[in-house]
Structures are given as structure tokens and as C-alpha cells.
Motif scaffolding. Structure first.
Motif, PDB file in Angstrom:
ATOM      1  N   PRO A  91      63.985-119.575 -76.281  1.00 45.61           N
ATOM      2  CA  PRO A  91      63.336-120.636 -75.508  1.00 45.61           C
ATOM      3  C   PRO A  91      63.560-120.417 -74.016  1.00 45.61           C
ATOM      4  CG  PRO A  91      65.348-121.453 -76.514  1.00 45.61           C
ATOM      5  CD  PRO A  91      65.151-120.063 -77.040  1.00 45.61           C
ATOM      6  N   ALA A 129      60.474-123.949 -73.638  1.00 45.27           N
ATOM      7  CA  ALA A 129      61.016-125.055 -74.411  1.00 45.27           C
ATOM      8  C   ALA A 129      60.221-126.329 -74.100  1.00 45.27           C
ATOM      9  CB  ALA A 129      62.486-125.253 -74.059  1.00 45.27           C
ATOM     10  N   ASP A 152      54.190-121.491 -77.624  1.00 42.80           N
ATOM     11  CA  ASP A 152      55.140-121.955 -78.624  1.00 42.80           C
ATOM     12  C   ASP A 152      55.662-120.779 -79.435  1.00 42.80           C
ATOM     13  OD1 ASP A 152      55.517-124.907 -78.596  1.00 42.80           O
ATOM     14  OD2 ASP A 152      53.328-124.898 -78.720  1.00 42.80           O
ATOM     15  N   ARG A 153      56.757-121.019 -80.122  1.00 42.88           N
ATOM     16  CA  ARG A 153      57.377-119.984 -80.943  1.00 42.88           C
ATOM     17  C   ARG A 153      56.424-119.518 -82.035  1.00 42.88           C
ATOM     18  NH1 ARG A 153      60.425-119.673 -85.777  1.00 42.88           N
ATOM     19  NH2 ARG A 153      62.166-118.174 -85.685  1.00 42.88           N
TER      20      ARG A 153
END
Length: 222
Positions: A91, A129, A152-153
Motif C-alpha cells: 500500500p 491505500a 487498488d490491489r
């Protein structure tokens, strides 16, 4: 040293990388000079192909579609967040946010992950994040770009962990998100040399769309 134009886009080609589950890309001849007197390509791709922008509608039916956004949302002076050197799927915290964030500014997040374009490692990119996205929105920024697959992840194939946390913060505030940028090291170098940078992220005019490919171009001043 004169004004420079930097192409920050990946080329659209048959079989190019796409987000897992998105339509595969094909750009093949439909007409040729030999047979029809002209060359015309047939294109098959999703709206999120290559270097593209997400409209808020991408994550919520109630939010604005691509053609409902002002053109000013797709261009502006650049602030660059240097997030290079982070480990995979890390993040990106708000401590890395640059100075100068304000309404009308385009924030570009340089992760360095564009060097992995075309490999499995590209999916393991760092990502802002949620609290970083919240700080961006609080500063009045409504245009964010990243040299990675997503803000985003992206979970490993077959693993859990899919999230739209940063998308929801940014798109919920009416922001647009540019993804799969490339060459942001050149933008960082221009900033470090004290040169002003503006960027254009104008999408194809797809009616009612969730997003569209863009030709991302940075204009570097003298």
C-alpha cells in the motif's frame, strides 16, 4: 531546451495484457489495400483496455458516466507522487503525497511498475491505500493517474483480496482515474529539473461509458 511532448500510453495490440476477466484484445485487418483499396482494422477490446480512464460510473450505476464529465477533468497541471521502490502489492501511504495538490491539478502516481508490463509481475503492483485516496480527495484533486494496472490491489490469480477501496473513494467524489500509464520516470525527471508539466488524458467519446482508452500525453515546458 524547448517544449517536449511525452507519450505516456501503451500501444493497443492483439493479445496485449488486460485486467483479469476483461475482454481480450484483437486488432486485425478488416480491409486491405490489396483486396479493397484501403486498410481498415477490426478492433475487439473492452472499455478498460490499455491506457484508459475510469469514469465514476465504472463502480456505481448512480455515478456520472464518461460523457457526463467536463473535459476539464481530463487535463491539467501535474503533481507527481514518487512511489518507486516499494515491494510488490505494498500500500502507498499518504506520507508520499507531493506538495501542490489543489483543485484542477492532476496527480500522477509513479510506482515504476510499468517496467513489468507484459509479465505476470505486472499484477503485483503497489497501490494507494484508502487513506491516501481520501487525502487526495480532501485536497480537491479529481484526476488521478497511475503507471500500474489499478489504483487498488490486484490479487494473485485464484486468490482472494479483490478490492475497490481507492476506486470507491475517488469515484465517489466524482474523480476520474487513469490506469496503465507508462514512462512516468520522464515526468519525474522533468519535475526534478524544475520544468512545468501538463497532461492530457482525453478518452474516446464513448456514449454512456464506464471508461475508455486514452492517448495520454504530457507537455513539458522549457
Amino acid at each position: 531546451m524547448g517544449v517536449e511532448l511525452l507519450d505516456l500510453s501503451v500501444p493497443i495490440t492483439t493479445g496485449m495484457p488486460v485486467y483479469p476477466g476483461d475482454p481480450e484484445v484483437a486488432a486485425v485487418p478488416a480491409l486491405t489495400v490489396a483486396d479493397a483499396g484501403v486498410n481498415v482494422l477490426r478492433l475487439h477490446m473492452g472499455s478498460q483496455t490499455g491506457t484508459h480512464v475510469d469514469a465514476p460510473f465504472h463502480i456505481d450505476d448512480a455515478l456520472p458516466r464518461l460523457d457526463e464529465l467536463p473535459l476539464s477533468r481530463f487535463t491539467g497541471p501535474v503533481a507527481v507522487m514518487d512511489a518507486r521502490g516499494l515491494p510488490p502489492r505494498a500500500p502507498i501511504g499518504p506520507d508520499l503525497l507531493p506538495d501542490g495538490l489543489a483543485p484542477g491539478v492532476v496527480l500522477l502516481i509513479a510506482t515504476g511498475w510499468s517496467e513489468h508490463w507484459g509479465s505476470e509481475d505486472y499484477l503485483a503492483h503497489p497501490f494507494p491505500a484508502p487513506e491516501t485516496a481520501e487525502a487526495v480527495v480532501a485536497a480537491g484533486v479529481r484526476t488521478v493517474g497511475v503507471d500500474a494496472l489499478s489504483v487498488d490491489r490486484t490479487p494473485p490469480p485464484g486468490a482472494d483480496g479483490f478490492s475497490l477501496a481507492a476506486h470507491r473513494v475517488l469515484c465517489g467524489a466524482g474523480a476520474v482515474i487513469a490506469e496503465n500509464l507508462t514512462g512516468l520516470d520522464r515526468v519525474l525527471a522533468a519535475r526534478d529539473a524544475g520544468r512545468a508539466v501538463e497532461v492530457s488524458l482525453f478518452p474516446i467519446a464513448l456514449a454512456g461509458a464506464d471508461g475508455a482508452p486514452v492517448r495520454a500525453v504530457a507537455r513539458v515546458g522549457e
